[in-house]
Design an enzyme around this catalytic site. Structure first.
Site, short mmCIF file in Angstrom:
data_model
loop_
_atom_site.label_atom_id
_atom_site.label_comp_id
_atom_site.label_asym_id
_atom_site.label_seq_id
_atom_site.Cartn_x
_atom_site.Cartn_y
_atom_site.Cartn_z
N HIS A 255 -3.52 -1.59 -5.40
CA HIS A 255 -3.23 -0.95 -4.51
C HIS A 255 -3.37 0.96 -5.04
O HIS A 255 -3.09 1.16 -5.67
CB HIS A 255 -1.27 -0.14 -4.10
CG HIS A 255 -1.47 0.81 -2.76
ND1 HIS A 255 -0.35 0.55 -1.81
CD2 HIS A 255 -1.08 1.64 -2.67
CE1 HIS A 255 -0.68 1.34 -0.62
NE2 HIS A 255 -1.22 2.12 -2.22
N HIS B 270 -1.51 3.40 3.54
CA HIS B 270 -3.13 3.26 4.64
C HIS B 270 -4.34 3.13 5.69
O HIS B 270 -5.44 3.93 6.27
CB HIS B 270 -2.81 1.85 4.23
CG HIS B 270 -2.74 0.50 3.48
ND1 HIS B 270 -4.10 -0.05 2.56
CD2 HIS B 270 -1.96 0.52 2.69
CE1 HIS B 270 -3.73 -0.76 1.60
NE2 HIS B 270 -2.40 -0.57 1.35
N GLU C 299 2.63 -1.91 -7.40
CA GLU C 299 0.90 -2.44 -6.55
C GLU C 299 -0.08 -2.89 -7.41
O GLU C 299 -0.78 -2.17 -7.57
CB GLU C 299 1.22 -2.99 -5.00
CG GLU C 299 2.26 -2.91 -4.61
CD GLU C 299 1.66 -3.28 -3.35
OE1 GLU C 299 1.03 -2.34 -2.80
OE2 GLU C 299 3.25 -2.84 -1.97
N ASP D 86 -6.94 -1.79 -1.00
CA ASP D 86 -6.60 -2.77 -1.96
C ASP D 86 -7.33 -3.89 -2.41
O ASP D 86 -7.78 -3.76 -1.01
CB ASP D 86 -5.06 -3.70 -1.03
CG ASP D 86 -4.08 -3.21 -0.47
OD1 ASP D 86 -3.65 -2.14 -1.20
OD2 ASP D 86 -3.84 -3.81 0.37
N ARG E 291 -5.87 0.79 7.83
CA ARG E 291 -4.63 -0.04 8.38
C ARG E 291 -4.44 0.71 9.56
O ARG E 291 -3.29 2.03 9.17
CB ARG E 291 -3.33 -0.16 7.36
CG ARG E 291 -2.73 -1.20 7.81
CD ARG E 291 -1.57 -1.72 7.24
NE ARG E 291 -2.06 -2.63 5.80
CZ ARG E 291 -1.71 -2.23 5.14
NH1 ARG E 291 0.33 -1.77 5.17
NH2 ARG E 291 -2.01 -2.60 3.63
#
Length: 283
Positions: free
Chosen positions: A258, A166, A255, A173, A121
């Protein structure tokens, strides 16, 4: 009759020179537009950064892993494509991608496949999340993704931060899908929203096995070991976690989706090259 000579410039030659100059500018602009990759760079601007050679597109390592890159679409908690996501392609450091491949081989033998929602990301995407979180009037996706969380609490509760693992390239994910995989139906912008923690038959349909919540559900029910999760949902979360842990991935307890590959090749570097194939071209 003899014509008198003058020092005036030839107007025709001047026009041709001007047209040639204009044509050069147009050509330069066209060359700068990456229409095929969505990575246009304005003429005269510095080229966008590319990934280091340690990064690779996941499908260059394993073509069987499904990809449903949510942040290139409007079906995410922001409600619009996120800055920096030019193409729906998963990019990771090569060690992380190869570790996913090893996990995939084992899951395929059991009748499952991995599916990734997000991989590397760029920092500009994280900045987009931060701007969105500070815009308290924008709650267009609240009912589905954070129905029980007041938006001013997103930073304090840890759902949004100014840096993301990320961006270091080894975090992913993902979920698992039982084979044969039936594609998830397209999201229709503006369609009625259903809370992400509702029973699987009620929330937005996803071809993933039932994990108890949808992806990116800002709720404590998304905590991997939440005691309210049991039965098949617990078994599915444990299957995902164990398959990845065997290959060096560590789960984020808040999460279930993740995971970060350890050791990270870039443990302290936050990259900002766009999510696009040109970023890893030739790797």
């Amino acid at each position: 009759m003899r014509l008198k000579r003058t020092n005036r410039p030839n107007r025709t030659t001047g026009r041709i020179s001007a047209l040639r100059a204009l044509g050069g500018l147009v050509l330069a602009g066209l060359l700068a537009v990456g229409a095929a990759t969505g990575t246009a760079v304005p003429a005269g601007a510095a080229p966008e950064p590319k990934a280091p050679p340690e990064f690779v597109a996941l499908d260059r390592v394993d073509r069987t892993i499904l990809q449903e890159m949510r942040y290139t679409t409007r079906h995410n908690f922001v409600g619009e494509p996120v800055d920096g996501y030019r193409q729906p392609v998963c990019i990771l450091t090569r060690p992380a991608a190869e570790a996913l491949h090893r996990a995939q081989v084992r899951l395929l033998a059991r009748g499952y496949t991995l599916k990734v929602y997000d991989c590397y990301r760029p920092q500009r995407a994280v900045d987009h999340f931060v701007r969105w979180a500070k815009d308290l009037a924008d709650e267009r996706m609240k009912k589905e993704f954070y129905p029980l969380v007041d938006k001013p609490r997103l930073f304090a509760d840890g759902y949004i931060a100014e840096k993301s693992g990320h961006s270091r390239g080894s975090t992913v994910d993902l979920t698992i899908v039982r084979l044969p995989a039936v594609p998830t139906r397209p999201y229709v912008p503006g369609e009625p929203q259903v809370e992400c923690f509702k029973p699987r038959a009620e929330r937005f349909p996803d071809n993933s096995v039932d994990m108890g919540t949808g992806f990116d559900c800002f709720d404590t029910l998304s905590h991997t070991d939440d005691p309210r999760i049991g039965g098949v949902q617990r078994a599915n979360r444990d299957l995902l976690r164990s398959a990845l842990a065997e290959q060096g991935f560590v789960n984020l307890p808040e999460e279930w989706w993740h995971f970060t590959f350890k050791p990270e090749p870039f443990p302290a570097t936050f990259f900002d090259f766009p999510v696009a194939r040109r970023s890893v071209a030739g790797h």
